[in-house]
Motif scaffolding. Sequence first.
Motif, PDB file in Angstrom:
ATOM      1  N   MET A 287       0.851  -1.179   0.000  1.00  0.00           N
ATOM      2  CA  MET A 287       0.000   0.000   0.000  1.00  0.00           C
ATOM      3  C   MET A 287       0.896   1.241   0.000  1.00  0.00           C
ATOM      4  O   MET A 287       1.788   1.363   0.826  1.00  0.00           O
ATOM      5  CB  MET A 287      -0.917   0.001   1.229  1.00  0.00           C
ATOM      6  CG  MET A 287      -1.861   1.200   1.280  1.00  0.00           C
ATOM      7  SD  MET A 287      -2.901   1.197   2.759  1.00  0.00           S
ATOM      8  CE  MET A 287      -3.923  -0.237   2.460  1.00  0.00           C
ATOM      9  N   ALA A 288       0.656   2.127  -0.948  1.00  0.00           N
ATOM     10  CA  ALA A 288       1.444   3.354  -1.041  1.00  0.00           C
ATOM     11  C   ALA A 288       0.518   4.551  -0.904  1.00  0.00           C
ATOM     12  O   ALA A 288      -0.636   4.505  -1.332  1.00  0.00           O
ATOM     13  CB  ALA A 288       2.187   3.418  -2.366  1.00  0.00           C
ATOM     14  N   ALA A 289       1.021   5.611  -0.287  1.00  0.00           N
ATOM     15  CA  ALA A 289       0.231   6.831  -0.114  1.00  0.00           C
ATOM     16  C   ALA A 289       1.098   8.035  -0.448  1.00  0.00           C
ATOM     17  O   ALA A 289       2.201   8.175   0.076  1.00  0.00           O
ATOM     18  CB  ALA A 289      -0.290   6.938   1.324  1.00  0.00           C
ATOM     19  N   VAL A 290       0.583   8.886  -1.344  1.00  0.00           N
ATOM     20  CA  VAL A 290       1.290  10.102  -1.732  1.00  0.00           C
ATOM     21  C   VAL A 290       0.305  11.259  -1.754  1.00  0.00           C
ATOM     22  O   VAL A 290      -0.912  11.064  -1.809  1.00  0.00           O
ATOM     23  CB  VAL A 290       1.960   9.975  -3.120  1.00  0.00           C
ATOM     24  CG1 VAL A 290       3.003   8.874  -3.127  1.00  0.00           C
ATOM     25  CG2 VAL A 290       0.921   9.732  -4.206  1.00  0.00           C
TER      26      VAL A 290
ATOM     27  N   THR B  56      -7.005  -9.221   3.347  1.00  0.00           N
ATOM     28  CA  THR B  56      -8.430  -9.093   3.634  1.00  0.00           C
ATOM     29  C   THR B  56      -8.760  -7.666   4.060  1.00  0.00           C
ATOM     30  O   THR B  56      -7.866  -6.825   4.238  1.00  0.00           O
ATOM     31  CB  THR B  56      -8.826 -10.057   4.753  1.00  0.00           C
ATOM     32  OG1 THR B  56      -8.116  -9.678   5.964  1.00  0.00           O
ATOM     33  CG2 THR B  56      -8.457 -11.489   4.389  1.00  0.00           C
ATOM     34  N   LYS B  57     -10.036  -7.393   4.247  1.00  0.00           N
ATOM     35  CA  LYS B  57     -10.455  -6.080   4.745  1.00  0.00           C
ATOM     36  C   LYS B  57      -9.856  -5.802   6.119  1.00  0.00           C
ATOM     37  O   LYS B  57      -9.492  -4.665   6.428  1.00  0.00           O
ATOM     38  CB  LYS B  57     -11.981  -6.002   4.793  1.00  0.00           C
ATOM     39  CG  LYS B  57     -12.663  -5.925   3.439  1.00  0.00           C
ATOM     40  CD  LYS B  57     -14.168  -5.761   3.590  1.00  0.00           C
ATOM     41  CE  LYS B  57     -14.859  -5.744   2.232  1.00  0.00           C
ATOM     42  NZ  LYS B  57     -14.503  -4.552   1.436  1.00  0.00           N
TER      43      LYS B  57
ATOM     44  N   CYS C 207      -3.696  -1.820   8.419  1.00  0.00           N
ATOM     45  CA  CYS C 207      -2.627  -1.050   7.778  1.00  0.00           C
ATOM     46  C   CYS C 207      -2.977   0.434   7.748  1.00  0.00           C
ATOM     47  O   CYS C 207      -2.137   1.290   8.044  1.00  0.00           O
ATOM     48  CB  CYS C 207      -2.379  -1.579   6.376  1.00  0.00           C
ATOM     49  SG  CYS C 207      -1.003  -0.776   5.512  1.00  0.00           S
ATOM     50  N   LEU C 208      -4.211   0.742   7.401  1.00  0.00           N
ATOM     51  CA  LEU C 208      -4.634   2.143   7.357  1.00  0.00           C
ATOM     52  C   LEU C 208      -4.541   2.793   8.735  1.00  0.00           C
ATOM     53  O   LEU C 208      -4.020   3.913   8.882  1.00  0.00           O
ATOM     54  CB  LEU C 208      -6.057   2.242   6.822  1.00  0.00           C
ATOM     55  CG  LEU C 208      -6.255   1.979   5.325  1.00  0.00           C
ATOM     56  CD1 LEU C 208      -7.739   1.858   5.002  1.00  0.00           C
ATOM     57  CD2 LEU C 208      -5.627   3.086   4.498  1.00  0.00           C
ATOM     58  N   ILE C 209      -5.059   2.113   9.751  1.00  0.00           N
ATOM     59  CA  ILE C 209      -5.144   2.699  11.092  1.00  0.00           C
ATOM     60  C   ILE C 209      -3.783   2.747  11.780  1.00  0.00           C
ATOM     61  O   ILE C 209      -3.424   3.740  12.413  1.00  0.00           O
ATOM     62  CB  ILE C 209      -6.167   1.916  11.939  1.00  0.00           C
ATOM     63  CG1 ILE C 209      -7.583   2.132  11.380  1.00  0.00           C
ATOM     64  CG2 ILE C 209      -6.097   2.341  13.407  1.00  0.00           C
ATOM     65  CD1 ILE C 209      -8.652   1.308  12.081  1.00  0.00           C
ATOM     66  N   GLU C 210      -3.011   1.674  11.641  1.00  0.00           N
ATOM     67  CA  GLU C 210      -1.762   1.560  12.397  1.00  0.00           C
ATOM     68  C   GLU C 210      -0.554   2.168  11.683  1.00  0.00           C
ATOM     69  O   GLU C 210       0.441   2.502  12.329  1.00  0.00           O
ATOM     70  CB  GLU C 210      -1.477   0.082  12.699  1.00  0.00           C
ATOM     71  CG  GLU C 210      -2.556  -0.564  13.566  1.00  0.00           C
ATOM     72  CD  GLU C 210      -2.390  -2.082  13.672  1.00  0.00           C
ATOM     73  OE1 GLU C 210      -1.334  -2.584  13.206  1.00  0.00           O
ATOM     74  OE2 GLU C 210      -3.299  -2.744  14.195  1.00  0.00           O
TER      75      GLU C 210
ATOM     76  N   ASP D 127      -8.647   2.764  -4.540  1.00  0.00           N
ATOM     77  CA  ASP D 127      -9.261   2.229  -5.745  1.00  0.00           C
ATOM     78  C   ASP D 127     -10.344   1.238  -5.311  1.00  0.00           C
ATOM     79  O   ASP D 127     -10.697   1.166  -4.135  1.00  0.00           O
ATOM     80  CB  ASP D 127      -8.221   1.599  -6.676  1.00  0.00           C
ATOM     81  CG  ASP D 127      -7.504   0.407  -6.063  1.00  0.00           C
ATOM     82  OD1 ASP D 127      -8.033  -0.195  -5.105  1.00  0.00           O
ATOM     83  OD2 ASP D 127      -6.403   0.067  -6.531  1.00  0.00           O
ATOM     84  N   ASN D 128     -10.879   0.493  -6.245  1.00  0.00           N
ATOM     85  CA  ASN D 128     -12.041  -0.337  -5.940  1.00  0.00           C
ATOM     86  C   ASN D 128     -11.699  -1.808  -5.704  1.00  0.00           C
ATOM     87  O   ASN D 128     -12.542  -2.685  -5.913  1.00  0.00           O
ATOM     88  CB  ASN D 128     -13.059  -0.212  -7.073  1.00  0.00           C
ATOM     89  CG  ASN D 128     -13.646   1.186  -7.160  1.00  0.00           C
ATOM     90  OD1 ASN D 128     -14.594   1.529  -6.473  1.00  0.00           O
ATOM     91  ND2 ASN D 128     -13.064   2.022  -8.015  1.00  0.00           N
ATOM     92  N   ALA D 129     -10.498  -2.074  -5.244  1.00  0.00           N
ATOM     93  CA  ALA D 129     -10.126  -3.451  -4.924  1.00  0.00           C
ATOM     94  C   ALA D 129     -11.001  -3.985  -3.789  1.00  0.00           C
ATOM     95  O   ALA D 129     -11.367  -3.250  -2.856  1.00  0.00           O
ATOM     96  CB  ALA D 129      -8.656  -3.514  -4.523  1.00  0.00           C
ATOM     97  N   ARG D 130     -11.338  -5.252  -3.837  1.00  0.00           N
ATOM     98  CA  ARG D 130     -12.257  -5.833  -2.860  1.00  0.00           C
ATOM     99  C   ARG D 130     -11.786  -5.737  -1.411  1.00  0.00           C
ATOM    100  O   ARG D 130     -12.602  -5.566  -0.514  1.00  0.00           O
ATOM    101  CB  ARG D 130     -12.528  -7.296  -3.230  1.00  0.00           C
ATOM    102  CG  ARG D 130     -13.392  -7.465  -4.486  1.00  0.00           C
ATOM    103  CD  ARG D 130     -13.733  -8.920  -4.723  1.00  0.00           C
ATOM    104  NE  ARG D 130     -14.575  -9.081  -5.901  1.00  0.00           N
ATOM    105  CZ  ARG D 130     -15.053 -10.253  -6.323  1.00  0.00           C
ATOM    106  NH1 ARG D 130     -14.726 -11.349  -5.659  1.00  0.00           N
ATOM    107  NH2 ARG D 130     -15.816 -10.313  -7.403  1.00  0.00           N
ATOM    108  N   PRO D 131     -10.478  -5.864  -1.126  1.00  0.00           N
ATOM    109  CA  PRO D 131     -10.058  -5.801   0.280  1.00  0.00           C
ATOM    110  C   PRO D 131     -10.159  -4.413   0.912  1.00  0.00           C
ATOM    111  O   PRO D 131      -9.965  -4.288   2.122  1.00  0.00           O
ATOM    112  CB  PRO D 131      -8.596  -6.257   0.225  1.00  0.00           C
ATOM    113  CG  PRO D 131      -8.443  -6.965  -1.066  1.00  0.00           C
ATOM    114  CD  PRO D 131      -9.374  -6.282  -2.002  1.00  0.00           C
ATOM    115  N   HIS D 132     -10.435  -3.378   0.135  1.00  0.00           N
ATOM    116  CA  HIS D 132     -10.498  -2.037   0.716  1.00  0.00           C
ATOM    117  C   HIS D 132     -11.778  -1.867   1.520  1.00  0.00           C
ATOM    118  O   HIS D 132     -12.841  -2.362   1.133  1.00  0.00           O
ATOM    119  CB  HIS D 132     -10.413  -0.970  -0.380  1.00  0.00           C
ATOM    120  CG  HIS D 132      -9.044  -0.844  -0.964  1.00  0.00           C
ATOM    121  ND1 HIS D 132      -8.773  -0.126  -2.102  1.00  0.00           N
ATOM    122  CD2 HIS D 132      -7.862  -1.365  -0.562  1.00  0.00           C
ATOM    123  CE1 HIS D 132      -7.473  -0.194  -2.370  1.00  0.00           C
ATOM    124  NE2 HIS D 132      -6.915  -0.947  -1.460  1.00  0.00           N
ATOM    125  N   ILE D 133     -11.663  -1.157   2.632  1.00  0.00           N
ATOM    126  CA  ILE D 133     -12.810  -0.985   3.520  1.00  0.00           C
ATOM    127  C   ILE D 133     -13.710   0.135   3.003  1.00  0.00           C
ATOM    128  O   ILE D 133     -13.288   0.973   2.213  1.00  0.00           O
ATOM    129  CB  ILE D 133     -12.351  -0.677   4.963  1.00  0.00           C
ATOM    130  CG1 ILE D 133     -11.563   0.642   5.017  1.00  0.00           C
ATOM    131  CG2 ILE D 133     -11.509  -1.829   5.494  1.00  0.00           C
ATOM    132  CD1 ILE D 133     -11.166   1.053   6.424  1.00  0.00           C
TER     133      ILE D 133
END
Length: 224
Positions: free
Chosen positions: A1-4, A53-54, A60-63, A87-93
């Motif tokens: 997961m990358a964030a910019v 998974t979700k 990952c997002l929270i921590e 994006d619209n990947a299934r594991p995204h919350i």
Amino acid sequence: MAAVARPRFNESGIELFSRKIGIFLFVVKDPAKRNSRNRTAGTMETKPIQSVTKDITRACLIEKVLPAIRAKWPASNSNNPTFLQQDNARPHIGNNDLEFIEAARQDGFDIRLCFQPSNSPDLNVLNLCFFREIQSFQYQKAPKNVDELVEAVERSFDEMKAKQLNHVFLTLQSCMIEVMKDSGSNNYKVPHLNKNGLEREENLPLQLHCDIGTVNKDLALFQQ
């Protein structure tokens, strides 16, 4: 997961904001169960998480992602809404995930999730630049195992320059305009703006403008 995020500069061109929030790998460290030609039993091996998974995405997002945003985001803008696009990947919350919402409101921040339009890879900054850079760098280095692949990915992220990332956000805007011109379709070519030339001439725009006729046409489509 990358964030910019988009880089920010002062009038002298000095970078004010670290635009690379971080890159977070879905891997685990496990001891090898058997001896092999390359390592002995018990040696710690890096292995990819086989099924993201979700729950793993949420953690990952929270921590990782949220703390990185708080650490790097300009303090002057911490009270304004900050949108974290997936994006619209299934594991995204989902946008209304209660656990994420609670964590995203800590320390005075207002961080919200949103999704890019489906079937629109050009509206994802990472698709426009970073993922291509990873592939190019990976081919150059030809990693032979997961650890070497991890090193190549992290190095590619570290070496991405602010100038390049700033250009990509302008390309994103140009793709948005092309989508609007085509009434929401993705039947277009990514425009070439000669950003390097404009930058040399000190005429590189901060943002692109869409023709009011196109805006009104699309607003009429929404109303229908």
